[in-house]
Write a protein that holds these residues in place. Structure first.
Motif, PDB file in Angstrom:
ATOM      1  N   GLY A 121      35.689  47.458  27.326  1.00 35.17           N
ATOM      2  CA  GLY A 121      36.106  48.527  28.225  1.00 35.17           C
ATOM      3  C   GLY A 121      37.626  48.689  28.285  1.00 35.17           C
ATOM      4  N   THR A 122      38.360  47.646  27.861  1.00 34.91           N
ATOM      5  CA  THR A 122      39.811  47.718  27.871  1.00 34.91           C
ATOM      6  C   THR A 122      40.349  47.933  26.463  1.00 34.91           C
ATOM      7  OG1 THR A 122      39.724  46.068  29.638  1.00 34.91           O
ATOM      8  CG2 THR A 122      41.890  46.534  28.709  1.00 34.91           C
ATOM      9  N   LYS A 123      39.726  47.222  25.505  1.00 25.59           N
ATOM     10  CA  LYS A 123      40.188  47.350  24.121  1.00 25.59           C
ATOM     11  C   LYS A 123      39.031  47.135  23.161  1.00 25.59           C
ATOM     12  CE  LYS A 123      41.662  42.472  23.795  1.00 25.59           C
ATOM     13  NZ  LYS A 123      40.798  41.938  24.816  1.00 25.59           N
TER      14      LYS A 123
ATOM     15  N   VAL B 161      34.111  35.801  32.491  1.00 26.32           N
ATOM     16  CA  VAL B 161      34.608  36.220  33.803  1.00 26.32           C
ATOM     17  C   VAL B 161      35.948  36.896  33.577  1.00 26.32           C
ATOM     18  CG1 VAL B 161      35.117  35.476  36.158  1.00 26.32           C
ATOM     19  CG2 VAL B 161      33.519  34.139  34.760  1.00 26.32           C
ATOM     20  N   GLY B 162      35.943  38.204  33.621  1.00 29.05           N
ATOM     21  CA  GLY B 162      37.163  38.957  33.349  1.00 29.05           C
ATOM     22  C   GLY B 162      37.203  40.164  34.255  1.00 29.05           C
ATOM     23  N   THR B 163      37.324  41.361  33.658  1.00 32.30           N
ATOM     24  CA  THR B 163      37.300  42.600  34.431  1.00 32.30           C
ATOM     25  C   THR B 163      35.948  42.744  35.137  1.00 32.30           C
ATOM     26  OG1 THR B 163      38.740  43.529  32.763  1.00 32.30           O
ATOM     27  CG2 THR B 163      37.694  45.075  34.269  1.00 32.30           C
ATOM     28  N   GLY B 164      34.906  42.226  34.500  1.00 30.26           N
ATOM     29  CA  GLY B 164      33.592  42.118  35.131  1.00 30.26           C
ATOM     30  C   GLY B 164      33.087  40.710  34.877  1.00 30.26           C
TER      31      GLY B 164
ATOM     32  N   SER C 127      34.750  38.603  39.994  1.00 29.76           N
ATOM     33  CA  SER C 127      35.467  39.100  38.804  1.00 29.76           C
ATOM     34  C   SER C 127      36.979  39.097  39.075  1.00 29.76           C
ATOM     35  CB  SER C 127      35.012  40.531  38.499  1.00 29.76           C
ATOM     36  OG  SER C 127      35.322  41.372  39.597  1.00 29.76           O
ATOM     37  N   GLY C 128      37.775  39.300  38.031  1.00 30.18           N
ATOM     38  CA  GLY C 128      39.224  39.385  38.197  1.00 30.18           C
ATOM     39  C   GLY C 128      39.633  40.444  39.217  1.00 30.18           C
ATOM     40  N   PRO C 129      39.105  41.676  39.122  1.00 35.78           N
ATOM     41  CA  PRO C 129      39.460  42.695  40.120  1.00 35.78           C
ATOM     42  C   PRO C 129      39.043  42.312  41.546  1.00 35.78           C
ATOM     43  CG  PRO C 129      38.568  43.734  38.154  1.00 35.78           C
ATOM     44  CD  PRO C 129      38.397  42.246  37.966  1.00 35.78           C
ATOM     45  N   ALA C 130      37.950  41.546  41.693  1.00 34.74           N
ATOM     46  CA  ALA C 130      37.540  41.099  43.038  1.00 34.74           C
ATOM     47  C   ALA C 130      38.582  40.131  43.598  1.00 34.74           C
ATOM     48  CB  ALA C 130      36.170  40.422  42.985  1.00 34.74           C
TER      49      ALA C 130
ATOM     50  N   PRO D  82      47.327  40.144  41.585  1.00 32.04           N
ATOM     51  CA  PRO D  82      46.520  39.836  40.399  1.00 32.04           C
ATOM     52  C   PRO D  82      46.227  38.337  40.314  1.00 32.04           C
ATOM     53  CG  PRO D  82      48.386  41.231  39.814  1.00 32.04           C
ATOM     54  CD  PRO D  82      48.573  40.852  41.258  1.00 32.04           C
ATOM     55  N   ALA D  83      45.027  38.017  39.823  1.00 28.79           N
ATOM     56  CA  ALA D  83      44.587  36.622  39.763  1.00 28.79           C
ATOM     57  C   ALA D  83      45.606  35.744  39.047  1.00 28.79           C
ATOM     58  CB  ALA D  83      43.225  36.550  39.072  1.00 28.79           C
ATOM     59  N   ALA D  84      46.223  36.282  37.995  1.00 27.86           N
ATOM     60  CA  ALA D  84      47.154  35.475  37.197  1.00 27.86           C
ATOM     61  C   ALA D  84      48.410  35.112  37.979  1.00 27.86           C
ATOM     62  CB  ALA D  84      47.536  36.220  35.923  1.00 27.86           C
ATOM     63  N   GLU D  85      48.658  35.818  39.086  1.00 25.96           N
ATOM     64  CA  GLU D  85      49.886  35.541  39.851  1.00 25.96           C
ATOM     65  C   GLU D  85      49.659  34.608  41.029  1.00 25.96           C
ATOM     66  OE1 GLU D  85      51.767  39.218  40.969  1.00 25.96           O
ATOM     67  OE2 GLU D  85      51.658  39.965  38.907  1.00 25.96           O
TER      68      GLU D  85
ATOM     69  N   GLY E  78      33.886  31.824  29.331  1.00 23.45           N
ATOM     70  CA  GLY E  78      35.176  32.373  28.911  1.00 23.45           C
ATOM     71  C   GLY E  78      35.628  33.508  29.796  1.00 23.45           C
ATOM     72  N   GLY E  79      36.568  34.311  29.276  1.00 27.75           N
ATOM     73  CA  GLY E  79      37.104  35.454  30.018  1.00 27.75           C
ATOM     74  C   GLY E  79      38.466  35.118  30.606  1.00 27.75           C
ATOM     75  N   GLY E  80      39.234  36.161  30.875  1.00 20.16           N
ATOM     76  CA  GLY E  80      40.610  36.005  31.351  1.00 20.16           C
ATOM     77  C   GLY E  80      40.735  35.136  32.591  1.00 20.16           C
ATOM     78  N   VAL E  81      39.792  35.283  33.543  1.00 23.22           N
ATOM     79  CA  VAL E  81      39.910  34.518  34.792  1.00 23.22           C
ATOM     80  C   VAL E  81      39.822  33.014  34.519  1.00 23.22           C
ATOM     81  CG1 VAL E  81      38.780  34.046  37.012  1.00 23.22           C
ATOM     82  CG2 VAL E  81      39.096  36.409  36.243  1.00 23.22           C
ATOM     83  N   MET E  82      39.040  32.622  33.506  1.00 22.21           N
ATOM     84  CA  MET E  82      38.895  31.194  33.221  1.00 22.21           C
ATOM     85  C   MET E  82      40.157  30.589  32.617  1.00 22.21           C
ATOM     86  SD  MET E  82      36.158  30.460  34.611  1.00 22.21           S
ATOM     87  CE  MET E  82      36.430  28.723  34.298  1.00 22.21           C
ATOM     88  N   SER E  83      41.156  31.434  32.301  1.00 21.67           N
ATOM     89  CA  SER E  83      42.403  30.829  31.841  1.00 21.67           C
ATOM     90  C   SER E  83      43.259  30.359  33.020  1.00 21.67           C
ATOM     91  CB  SER E  83      43.168  31.762  30.898  1.00 21.67           C
ATOM     92  OG  SER E  83      43.304  33.025  31.462  1.00 21.67           O
ATOM     93  N   ALA E  84      42.810  30.556  34.240  1.00 21.13           N
ATOM     94  CA  ALA E  84      43.538  30.006  35.395  1.00 21.13           C
ATOM     95  C   ALA E  84      43.530  28.481  35.299  1.00 21.13           C
ATOM     96  CB  ALA E  84      42.884  30.463  36.704  1.00 21.13           C
ATOM     97  N   PRO E  85      44.709  27.864  35.322  1.00 21.37           N
ATOM     98  CA  PRO E  85      44.767  26.410  35.142  1.00 21.37           C
ATOM     99  C   PRO E  85      43.982  25.688  36.237  1.00 21.37           C
ATOM    100  CG  PRO E  85      46.982  27.379  35.152  1.00 21.37           C
ATOM    101  CD  PRO E  85      46.032  28.466  35.534  1.00 21.37           C
TER     102      PRO E  85
HETATM  103  P1  ADP Z   1      37.998  42.012  29.865  1.00 23.27           P
HETATM  104  O1  ADP Z   1      37.003  41.475  30.838  1.00 23.27           O
HETATM  105  O2  ADP Z   1      38.468  43.389  30.213  1.00 23.27           O
HETATM  106  O3  ADP Z   1      37.593  41.845  28.446  1.00 23.27           O
HETATM  107  P2  ADP Z   1      39.648  39.625  30.182  1.00 23.27           P
HETATM  108  O4  ADP Z   1      38.520  38.728  29.838  1.00 23.27           O
HETATM  109  O5  ADP Z   1      40.961  39.389  29.507  1.00 23.27           O
HETATM  110  O6  ADP Z   1      39.347  41.164  29.997  1.00 23.27           O
HETATM  111  O7  ADP Z   1      39.883  39.480  31.751  1.00 23.27           O
HETATM  112  C1  ADP Z   1      40.812  40.223  32.453  1.00 23.27           C
HETATM  113  C2  ADP Z   1      40.900  39.648  33.870  1.00 23.27           C
HETATM  114  O8  ADP Z   1      41.358  38.288  33.795  1.00 23.27           O
HETATM  115  C3  ADP Z   1      41.870  40.386  34.756  1.00 23.27           C
HETATM  116  O9  ADP Z   1      41.211  40.711  35.982  1.00 23.27           O
HETATM  117  C4  ADP Z   1      43.006  39.394  35.000  1.00 23.27           C
HETATM  118  O10 ADP Z   1      43.493  39.484  36.319  1.00 23.27           O
HETATM  119  C5  ADP Z   1      42.350  38.053  34.778  1.00 23.27           C
HETATM  120  N1  ADP Z   1      43.291  37.056  34.250  1.00 23.27           N
HETATM  121  C6  ADP Z   1      44.012  37.134  33.112  1.00 23.27           C
HETATM  122  N2  ADP Z   1      44.799  36.040  32.969  1.00 23.27           N
HETATM  123  C7  ADP Z   1      44.548  35.241  34.033  1.00 23.27           C
HETATM  124  C8  ADP Z   1      45.033  33.964  34.466  1.00 23.27           C
HETATM  125  N3  ADP Z   1      45.950  33.264  33.783  1.00 23.27           N
HETATM  126  N4  ADP Z   1      44.531  33.459  35.618  1.00 23.27           N
HETATM  127  C9  ADP Z   1      43.604  34.142  36.305  1.00 23.27           C
HETATM  128  N5  ADP Z   1      43.125  35.343  35.962  1.00 23.27           N
HETATM  129  C10 ADP Z   1      43.583  35.900  34.844  1.00 23.27           C
END
Ligand code: ADP
Ligand code: ZN
Length: 292
Positions: free
Chosen positions: A13-15, A133-136, A186-189, A197-200, A234-241
């Motif tokens: 949905g993003t790329k 766990v990312g955008t959804g 999810s990240g947006p939640a 933003p979750a990453a911050e 996996g997913g962006g949210v799981m990169s939170a340390p």
């Molecule tokens: P998509 O689900 O669109 O494929 P991603 O899996 O990359 O994308 O997830 C994007 C989500 O991950 C965003 O909501 C973002 O806030 C969150 N995210 C990205 N990096 C981190 C991080 N280091 N810590 C927590 N959340 C993160």
């Protein structure tokens, strides 16, 4: 005889991530295309394969929901998505027609599950699930060595988990259900609940205990229903340390010793994707290979 060459598209949905090759060792070319309007995105993907091909077949793992019914006139379409401009879009058949190749079509998470099964963290397993766990929140499952498809495909993200509104009054962000799993975790939640933003959010933020609790609640449901030998998470949210260890601990505490199995007790029962960001596109290549 020459080896077959496949095209893979992780249509997110993003790329969109496009690649040509036959597996992780032989990726000839990759390109990432932002998901804009369907016509523009599909045109760019087709141009990539015209330039980098020819390929013998294309696999597509798409954001959904999608129509996977082979007898449906809309097989290979994205259906009721809330993503503006993309509802009821012909993706698979259109790309197949324009490149004159056979197309294998599935969800993005099913493709990622397949990629991890073939080459990654779930190699050799009979039954497991992949959850992102990312955008959804999305999930794909393999049972008995095969992707689980039913009337459509699993929708892990929309299962309902217990929501203690005293501890967490946040109503959730799912347009259909409010506080379903994706609506809460999810990240947006996370961003909507905490205003950043979750990453911050720093590693000591209260967000992570709650996030781990919610993720574990959903994963325990998956564990109880599917009996997976492993969960690839996996997913962006799981990169939170520090989040993954918290999720593992919460799963242990929720299961409370009831499931006495060495698979569940293993340190790597919940594990990150071994293919990293390429699980989806490599899985799409594996899907294409499965056409033969
Ligand atoms: P998509 O689900 O669109 O494929 P991603 O899996 O990359 O994308 O997830 C994007 C989500 O991950 C965003 O909501 C973002 O806030 C969150 N995210 C990205 N990096 C981190 C991080 N280091 N810590 C927590 N959340 C993160
Ligand atoms: Zn929902």
């Amino acid at each position: 005889m020459t080896h077959p060459v496949y095209g893979g598209i992780e249509a997110g949905g993003t790329k969109w991530v496009c690649a040509v090759g036959a597996g992780p060792d032989g990726l000839r070319a990759t390109e990432t295309i932002p998901t804009t309007a369907p016509r523009e995105t599909i045109d760019r993907a087709v141009a990539f394969f015209e330039r980098e091909g020819p390929v013998d077949a294309i696999g597509i793992g798409s954001f959904g929901p999608v129509d996977l019914n082979p007898s449906s006139p809309n097989w290979g379409f994205i259906t009721t998505t809330t993503k503006p401009g993309w509802a009821h879009t012909d993706v698979g058949p259109e790309i197949g027609r324009r490149l004159s190749v056979p197309v294998a079509f599935d969800t993005d998470v099913d493709a990622a599950a397949l990629g991890e099964h073939r080459w990654g963290a779930a190699k050799g397993l009979d039954t497991f699930c992949y959850v992102t766990v990312g955008t959804g929140i999305g999930g794909g499952a393999v049972a008995g060595g095969k992707l689980v498809h039913g009337f459509q495909h699993p929708e892990f993200g929309h299962l309902h988990i217990p929501h203690d509104r005293e501890r967490d009054p946040f109503p959730g962000v799912c347009p259909y259900h409010g506080d379903c799993w994706e609506g809460l975790a999810s990240g947006p939640a996370i961003e909507a609940r905490w205003g950043r933003p979750a990453a911050e959010l720093g590693p000591d933020h209260a967000a992570w205990e709650l996030e781990a609790h919610y993720l574990a609640l959903g994963l325990v449901s998956a564990i109880c229903i599917l009996s997976p030998e492993r969960i690839v998470l996996g997913g962006g949210v799981m990169s939170a340390p520090g989040l993954l260890p918290l999720v593992r601990r919460e799963i242990g505490s929720l299961l409370n010793g009831y499931i006495a199995n060495e698979a569940v007790a293993a340190d790597d029962f919940v594990t990150p994707p071994a293919l990293g960001p390429l699980s989806g596109v490599l899985g799409a290549i594996a899907l294409a290979g499965g056409l033969e």
